[in-house]
Design a protein around this motif. Structure first.
Motif, PDB file in Angstrom:
ATOM      1  N   THR A  12      55.097  46.703 -34.539  1.00 60.24           N
ATOM      2  CA  THR A  12      53.878  47.087 -35.231  1.00 60.24           C
ATOM      3  C   THR A  12      53.504  46.059 -36.289  1.00 60.24           C
ATOM      4  O   THR A  12      54.373  45.343 -36.793  1.00 60.24           O
ATOM      5  CB  THR A  12      54.036  48.486 -35.884  1.00 60.24           C
TER       6      THR A  12
ATOM      7  N   LYS B 197      54.204  40.823 -35.558  1.00 67.31           N
ATOM      8  CA  LYS B 197      54.603  42.228 -35.565  1.00 67.31           C
ATOM      9  C   LYS B 197      56.010  42.412 -36.109  1.00 67.31           C
ATOM     10  O   LYS B 197      56.899  41.598 -35.879  1.00 67.31           O
ATOM     11  CB  LYS B 197      54.494  42.821 -34.163  1.00 67.31           C
TER      12      LYS B 197
ATOM     13  N   TYR C 179      52.722  54.312 -38.462  1.00 70.64           N
ATOM     14  CA  TYR C 179      52.636  52.926 -37.993  1.00 70.64           C
ATOM     15  C   TYR C 179      51.639  52.881 -36.838  1.00 70.64           C
ATOM     16  O   TYR C 179      51.207  53.916 -36.319  1.00 70.64           O
ATOM     17  CB  TYR C 179      54.002  52.355 -37.617  1.00 70.64           C
ATOM     18  N   PHE C 180      51.266  51.672 -36.452  1.00 69.51           N
ATOM     19  CA  PHE C 180      50.196  51.477 -35.479  1.00 69.51           C
ATOM     20  C   PHE C 180      50.712  50.685 -34.280  1.00 69.51           C
ATOM     21  O   PHE C 180      51.340  49.645 -34.450  1.00 69.51           O
ATOM     22  CB  PHE C 180      49.032  50.723 -36.137  1.00 69.51           C
ATOM     23  N   LEU C 181      50.434  51.202 -33.093  1.00 69.80           N
ATOM     24  CA  LEU C 181      50.715  50.499 -31.846  1.00 69.80           C
ATOM     25  C   LEU C 181      49.388  49.967 -31.310  1.00 69.80           C
ATOM     26  O   LEU C 181      48.361  50.647 -31.423  1.00 69.80           O
ATOM     27  CB  LEU C 181      51.330  51.442 -30.812  1.00 69.80           C
ATOM     28  N   THR C 182      49.411  48.785 -30.711  1.00 74.06           N
ATOM     29  CA  THR C 182      48.190  48.233 -30.136  1.00 74.06           C
ATOM     30  C   THR C 182      48.429  47.787 -28.702  1.00 74.06           C
ATOM     31  O   THR C 182      49.541  47.422 -28.326  1.00 74.06           O
ATOM     32  CB  THR C 182      47.671  47.036 -30.968  1.00 74.06           C
TER      33      THR C 182
ATOM     34  N   ALA D 154      59.564  50.524 -32.598  1.00 70.84           N
ATOM     35  CA  ALA D 154      58.252  50.009 -32.211  1.00 70.84           C
ATOM     36  C   ALA D 154      58.075  48.591 -32.715  1.00 70.84           C
ATOM     37  O   ALA D 154      58.787  48.147 -33.621  1.00 70.84           O
ATOM     38  CB  ALA D 154      57.160  50.894 -32.813  1.00 70.84           C
TER      39      ALA D 154
END
Length: 170
Positions: A71, A55, A90-93, A69
Motif C-alpha cells: 500500500t 508501496k 490502508y488503500f489497495l490499488t 498488503a
C-alpha cells in the motif's frame, strides 16, 4: 535502534517505515495501543503516504492471523481520549478490472470476507466494466480482527481503489 519486530508511529518510527518501506503493526491483543507505538493517549497518529516513492509492505499481526498488503497510504482513526486506535485504514490499488477482482478474491480467501457479497459485486462489474460503484463488502473476521473492503470502482479511470478498514472485533 529498533527494539521490537513491530513498527512505532512516533517521528522516528514513521521515518523508519518510509526508509525501509515496511510497516509491521501489533494487533495480536485485538487492538493497537497508542503507547505500544510510542504515542501519547491524546495523539491522533500519523498518516503515512508514499505515493511518490512506492508501496509499503504492511503487515498487521492479528489475534489469529496476519493481514498483509502492498500500500502507499496508511491512516489511523482515533479520538484524543482513546488509548488505542479505533481503526487502521490502508488503500489497495489495481490498474485493471481483472487485477481488482484478484484483490477482492484474495481478501475473501485470506480474511473470511463474505464470498457471496464479493461474487455478487464481481458479477455485476464484469457485466458492465465501465460502471462506477461504491460498495462495502460484508466484513471478514478470520484474523481475529474485522477486515472490511470498501470498493471504490470507476471503470472510466486507470486506477481502481479498495479502502481496507481494520477494526478490533466489537
Amino acid at each position: 535502534m529498533k527494539t521490537s519486530e513491530f513498527s512505532t508511529l512516533d517521528a522516528a518510527g514513521v521515518d523508519a517505515i518510509r526508509d525501509s518501506m515496511t510497516a509491521r503493526l501489533d494487533m495480536r491483543s485485538g487492538t493497537l495501543q497508542k503507547a505500544a507505538v510510542r504515542l501519547t493517549d491524546d495523539s491522533f497518529g500519523p498518516e503515512i503516504n508514499t505515493r511518490d516513492s512506492g508501496k509499503i509492505s504492511l503487515t498487521i499481526a492479528g489475534p489469529s492471523g496476519d493481514i498483509s498488503a502492498e500500500t502507499d497510504r496508511i491512516r489511523f482513526n482515533t479520538t484524543q481520549s482513546r488509548p488505542d486506535f479505533r481503526e487502521v485504514t490502508y488503500f489497495l490499488t489495481a490498474s485493471s478490472l481483472e487485477e481488482y477482482i484478484g484483490l477482492i478474491r484474495d481478501g475473501v480467501a485470506r480474511y473470511g470476507i463474505d464470498p457471496e457479497s464479493a461474487e455478487g459485486w464481481i458479477s455485476s462489474a464484469q457485466g458492465n466494466p465501465g460502471t462506477k460503484s461504491d460498495f462495502s463488502i460484508t466484513s471478514g473476521t478470520s484474523t481475529g480482527l474485522e477486515v472490511n473492503y470498501d470498493l471504490r470502482y470507476d471503470g472510466s479511470k486507470d486506477t481502481q481503489v479498495i479502502i481496507v478498514h481494520v477494526h478490533p472485533l466489537a
